[in-house]
Motif scaffolding. Structure first.
Motif, PDB file in Angstrom:
ATOM      1  N   PHE A   1       8.375  11.798  -6.733  1.00 32.80           N
ATOM      2  CA  PHE A   1       7.371  10.819  -6.340  1.00 32.80           C
ATOM      3  C   PHE A   1       6.104  11.064  -7.142  1.00 32.80           C
ATOM      4  O   PHE A   1       5.887  12.140  -7.692  1.00 32.80           O
TER       5      PHE A   1
ATOM      6  N   ILE B 195       2.316  11.416   4.919  1.00 34.74           N
ATOM      7  CA  ILE B 195       2.509  10.182   4.160  1.00 34.74           C
ATOM      8  C   ILE B 195       2.534   8.994   5.100  1.00 34.74           C
ATOM      9  O   ILE B 195       3.248   8.997   6.103  1.00 34.74           O
TER      10      ILE B 195
ATOM     11  N   ARG C  42       5.402   1.608  -0.820  1.00 31.73           N
ATOM     12  CA  ARG C  42       6.595   1.972  -0.032  1.00 31.73           C
ATOM     13  C   ARG C  42       7.686   2.639  -0.858  1.00 31.73           C
ATOM     14  O   ARG C  42       8.816   2.777  -0.419  1.00 31.73           O
ATOM     15  N   ARG C  43       7.414   3.094  -2.078  1.00 31.85           N
ATOM     16  CA  ARG C  43       8.453   3.723  -2.901  1.00 31.85           C
ATOM     17  C   ARG C  43       8.932   5.044  -2.294  1.00 31.85           C
ATOM     18  O   ARG C  43      10.124   5.322  -2.267  1.00 31.85           O
ATOM     19  N   MET C  44       7.999   5.858  -1.818  1.00 30.72           N
ATOM     20  CA  MET C  44       8.408   7.109  -1.154  1.00 30.72           C
ATOM     21  C   MET C  44       9.154   6.795   0.131  1.00 30.72           C
ATOM     22  O   MET C  44      10.157   7.418   0.440  1.00 30.72           O
TER      23      MET C  44
ATOM     24  N   LEU D 154      -0.983  11.311   1.832  1.00 32.68           N
ATOM     25  CA  LEU D 154      -0.575  10.449   0.739  1.00 32.68           C
ATOM     26  C   LEU D 154      -0.517   8.991   1.185  1.00 32.68           C
ATOM     27  O   LEU D 154      -0.099   8.696   2.304  1.00 32.68           O
ATOM     28  N   SER D 155      -0.940   8.106   0.288  1.00 36.54           N
ATOM     29  CA  SER D 155      -0.963   6.665   0.568  1.00 36.54           C
ATOM     30  C   SER D 155       0.141   5.975  -0.217  1.00 36.54           C
ATOM     31  O   SER D 155      -0.022   5.652  -1.392  1.00 36.54           O
ATOM     32  N   ASP D 156       1.258   5.761   0.445  1.00 30.74           N
ATOM     33  CA  ASP D 156       2.420   5.128  -0.169  1.00 30.74           C
ATOM     34  C   ASP D 156       2.356   3.620   0.062  1.00 30.74           C
ATOM     35  O   ASP D 156       3.210   3.042   0.732  1.00 30.74           O
TER      36      ASP D 156
ATOM     37  N   PHE E 118       1.743   4.356   4.934  1.00 31.81           N
ATOM     38  CA  PHE E 118       1.561   3.193   4.070  1.00 31.81           C
ATOM     39  C   PHE E 118       0.111   2.718   4.103  1.00 31.81           C
ATOM     40  O   PHE E 118      -0.225   1.692   3.525  1.00 31.81           O
TER      41      PHE E 118
ATOM     42  N   THR F 119      10.298  -3.034   1.158  1.00 37.60           N
ATOM     43  CA  THR F 119       8.887  -2.963   0.752  1.00 37.60           C
ATOM     44  C   THR F 119       7.968  -3.794   1.645  1.00 37.60           C
ATOM     45  O   THR F 119       6.758  -3.734   1.498  1.00 37.60           O
TER      46      THR F 119
ATOM     47  N   VAL G 232       2.209   9.739  -6.195  1.00 38.48           N
ATOM     48  CA  VAL G 232       1.420   8.931  -5.258  1.00 38.48           C
ATOM     49  C   VAL G 232       0.054   9.588  -5.072  1.00 38.48           C
ATOM     50  O   VAL G 232      -0.078  10.799  -5.196  1.00 38.48           O
TER      51      VAL G 232
END
Length: 145
Positions: free
Chosen positions: A11, A68, A95-97, A90-92, A70, A107, A13
């Motif tokens: 990842f 983590i 939505r990949r993580m 962490l700011s995903d 969104f 997503t 991010v």
């Protein structure tokens, strides 16, 4: 869904301070990923505060904690500052993580599922929890690192 022994998905991010984190940054350490649905909500706060309070214990075991969601970095920054979190959030937002680690199905997901993943120093999944109890997971994770 990931299984113990699987290679953990890489990842890249940003966290609540704007710093970029990759899985490779943590090679040689155990990593505890805790996905949470929404910053500054009761369950997420309880889970985050427990991780905060156990941080020294995780460090003794050469383990890093990464929260983590969104949420955008600004929301995670306010959350971290309000509760004195001493680890990255962490700011995903893409939505990949979440997709790679099974914390969402697409997503368009409004929020991450409350999941927990422990990654060994070799970059392989040590333990995968598709659903965790916000109040119990930090202590459980500490026993598993």
């Amino acid at each position: 869904m990931l299984n113990a022994g699987d290679a953990a998905p890489d990842f890249s991010v940003i966290d609540h301070t704007g710093k970029t984190h990759t899985l490779a940054d943590y090679r040689g350490k155990t990593v505890v990923l805790w996905f949470y649905p929404k910053a500054d909500t009761p369950g997420c706060t309880a889970e985050g505060c427990s991780f905060r309070d156990y941080k020294a214990e995780f460090e003794k075991k050469n383990a890093a904690i990464l929260g983590i969601s969104f949420d955008p970095p600004e929301a995670n920054k306010a959350f971290a500052e309000k509760f004195g979190f001493n680890f990255p959030l962490l700011s995903d937002t893409g939505r990949r993580m979440g997709l790679a680690y099974g914390a969402c199905d697409d997503t368009q997901a409004a929020s991450a599922r409350r999941a927990g993943i422990i990654i060994g120093p070799d970059g392989k999944v040590k333990a995968y929890h598709a659903k965790v109890d916000a109040r119990a997971f930090p202590a459980e994770a500490l026993q598993q690192v």
